[in-house]
Design an enzyme around this catalytic site. Structure first.
Site, short mmCIF file in Angstrom:
data_model
loop_
_atom_site.label_atom_id
_atom_site.label_comp_id
_atom_site.label_asym_id
_atom_site.label_seq_id
_atom_site.Cartn_x
_atom_site.Cartn_y
_atom_site.Cartn_z
CG ASP A 28 -21.66 -3.09 7.86
OD1 ASP A 28 -21.77 -1.99 7.15
OD2 ASP A 28 -21.14 -3.12 8.94
NE ARG B 255 -20.30 1.05 3.32
CZ ARG B 255 -20.70 0.35 4.59
NH1 ARG B 255 -20.39 -0.54 4.97
NH2 ARG B 255 -21.89 1.15 5.12
P1 FDA Z 1 -5.72 -0.51 2.49
O1 FDA Z 1 -5.93 -1.66 3.63
O2 FDA Z 1 -4.68 -1.12 1.49
O3 FDA Z 1 -5.01 0.58 3.16
C1 FDA Z 1 -4.68 1.70 2.52
C2 FDA Z 1 -4.04 2.83 3.53
O4 FDA Z 1 -5.02 3.26 4.48
C3 FDA Z 1 -3.15 2.14 4.57
O5 FDA Z 1 -1.81 1.84 4.16
C4 FDA Z 1 -3.30 2.65 5.92
O6 FDA Z 1 -2.43 3.71 5.89
C5 FDA Z 1 -4.61 3.30 5.88
N1 FDA Z 1 -5.67 2.54 6.56
C6 FDA Z 1 -6.46 1.58 6.13
N2 FDA Z 1 -7.20 0.85 6.98
C7 FDA Z 1 -6.70 1.57 8.22
C8 FDA Z 1 -7.11 1.51 9.64
N3 FDA Z 1 -8.15 0.48 9.81
N4 FDA Z 1 -6.33 2.02 10.36
C9 FDA Z 1 -5.29 2.82 10.23
N5 FDA Z 1 -5.06 3.08 8.99
C10 FDA Z 1 -5.66 2.36 7.89
N6 FDA Z 1 -15.34 -4.44 4.71
C11 FDA Z 1 -15.89 -5.53 4.53
O7 FDA Z 1 -15.48 -6.35 4.16
N7 FDA Z 1 -17.30 -5.15 4.85
C12 FDA Z 1 -17.78 -4.03 5.00
O8 FDA Z 1 -19.11 -3.91 5.03
C13 FDA Z 1 -17.08 -2.97 4.98
N8 FDA Z 1 -17.52 -1.61 5.25
C14 FDA Z 1 -16.59 -0.84 5.42
C15 FDA Z 1 -17.15 0.60 5.44
C16 FDA Z 1 -16.09 1.80 5.41
C17 FDA Z 1 -16.92 3.15 5.59
C18 FDA Z 1 -14.78 1.40 5.12
C19 FDA Z 1 -13.80 2.45 5.08
C20 FDA Z 1 -14.37 0.29 5.26
C21 FDA Z 1 -15.30 -0.84 5.40
N9 FDA Z 1 -14.85 -2.39 5.21
C22 FDA Z 1 -15.61 -3.26 5.11
C23 FDA Z 1 -13.22 -2.43 5.66
C24 FDA Z 1 -12.66 -2.61 3.91
O9 FDA Z 1 -12.86 -3.95 3.36
C25 FDA Z 1 -11.01 -2.56 4.00
O10 FDA Z 1 -10.63 -3.75 4.72
C26 FDA Z 1 -10.41 -1.54 4.95
O11 FDA Z 1 -11.30 -0.34 4.51
C27 FDA Z 1 -9.00 -1.12 4.57
O12 FDA Z 1 -8.73 -1.02 3.18
P2 FDA Z 1 -8.33 0.36 2.41
O13 FDA Z 1 -9.27 0.25 1.26
O14 FDA Z 1 -8.32 1.36 3.02
O15 FDA Z 1 -6.88 -0.02 1.85
#
Ligand code: FDA
Length: 278
Positions: free
Chosen positions: A107, A157
């Site tokens: 992470d 990732r």
């Molecule tokens: P965005 O935030 O724009 O969301 C897109 C859409 O997805 C939203 O409109 C919503 O509908 C849905 N969505 C997203 N997150 C949601 C939630 N929690 N609950 C409900 N709906 C949600 N960050 C980091 O800094 N270090 C790390 O090591 C990791 N590791 C990691 C692993 C994995 C497998 C994932 C999926 C994410 C991470 N992250 C992370 C978190 C990442 O940086 C980010 O904050 C979240 O994934 C949300 O961003 P999206 O890319 O989904 O886009």
């Protein structure tokens, strides 16, 4: 962690009361595994359906990581364990992971910790070649980090990034544009990339990009949180992409869950719906 989850994390009696409530447990199960890993049939169901599973022990210490490695080593499928490095006995965990053939994923935390995490990843990737590093699209530096990691043949990732810093993009559009730019850069360079996003627009754009260039479906995959965009996860898996579910678990699931509920308004509406149905 926000103020409320921090307050709950420190208040043992409140935490105990919440974790023994069946309603709280029911809501929490959408995001987190509230029971013991061995007792859960969720993971077996997922890998029977062809999903990969990344275990994320909420209590980040060597003992929990070692237990997660043992769990995977006794299963007929490959799994991952997500680490928040550094921690005491990291080397022991890396050695065990290599022995047991379990993939480790690093992470990425706050911007000030990025150099140290990249350094650790570089050392560990040489011993345990299928390890994965998380890179954050909100940081200005990430394109340069990708260049610097090139000789190591990293497995990446790619996330938008959950931590703000002085050297990060703040505006959502800029982060999204940088995400797409970095993902294309990685895929074009044959870096095995996991697109860890739930953003359907970005996912569609990157799939079109790969199809236009004839890039194989094994060159990249997806990672999403358990309980978020489950239908999309299913569709991508059926389309032949590798899809990994990121599953948080551990005794301290109450503050983690409150954090998740408060970070998105749709998660709060889900909780309210569940309460109204009681
Ligand atoms: P965005 O935030 O724009 O969301 C897109 C859409 O997805 C939203 O409109 C919503 O509908 C849905 N969505 C997203 N997150 C949601 C939630 N929690 N609950 C409900 N709906 C949600 N960050 C980091 O800094 N270090 C790390 O090591 C990791 N590791 C990691 C692993 C994995 C497998 C994932 C999926 C994410 C991470 N992250 C992370 C978190 C990442 O940086 C980010 O904050 C979240 O994934 C949300 O961003 P999206 O890319 O989904 O886009």
């Amino acid at each position: 962690m926000n103020l409320i989850s921090r307050y709950v994390a420190r208040n043992e009696s409140l935490k105990k009361a919440l974790s023994s409530s069946s309603l709280v447990k029911r809501i929490a199960q959408r995001f987190v595994l509230t029971e013991n890993l061995e007792e859960s049939n969720l993971i077996g169901k997922w890998y029977d359906q062809g999903f990969g599973v990344i275990l994320y022990p909420i209590e980040a210490d060597a003992q929990n990581y070692l237990e997660a490695l043992t769990f995977w080593s006794e299963k007929p499928v490959a799994g991952s364990v997500s680490l928040r490095a550094p921690f005491e006995d990291l080397n022991l965990v890396v050695e065990e992971a290599a022995k047991k053939g379990v993939r480790l994923e690093f992470d990425m935390r706050a911007a000030k910790e990025v150099d140290q995490t990249l350094q650790l990843y570089s050392e560990i990737k040489r011993k345990h070649s299928d390890s994965v590093i998380c890179l954050q699209a909100n940081l200005y530096r990430t394109a340069t980090d990708i260049e610097d990691l090139h000789d190591l043949s990293p497995i990446v990732r790619l996330v938008k990034g959950a931590f703000k810093s002085e050297r990060s993009y703040r505006c959502r559009e800029e982060i999204d544009l940088n995400y797409i730019r970095l993902a294309k850069m990685l895929i074009n360079r044959d870096v095995k990339t996991y697109l860890a996003t739930h953003d359907e627009k970005i996912i569609k754009e990157l799939i079109s990009f790969s199809e236009e260039r004839g890039i194989g479906r094994d060159q990249f995959g997806f990672q999403m949180l358990h309980g978020v965009r489950s239908t999309l996860q299913e569709e991508l898996r059926k389309d032949g992409y590798e899809v990994w579910k990121y599953l948080a678990y551990g005794e301290d699931w109450v503050p983690y869950c409150i954090n998740r509920l408060l970070e998105r308004k749709e998660n709060i509406s889900f909780a309210l719906e569940a309460i109204l149905k009681e």
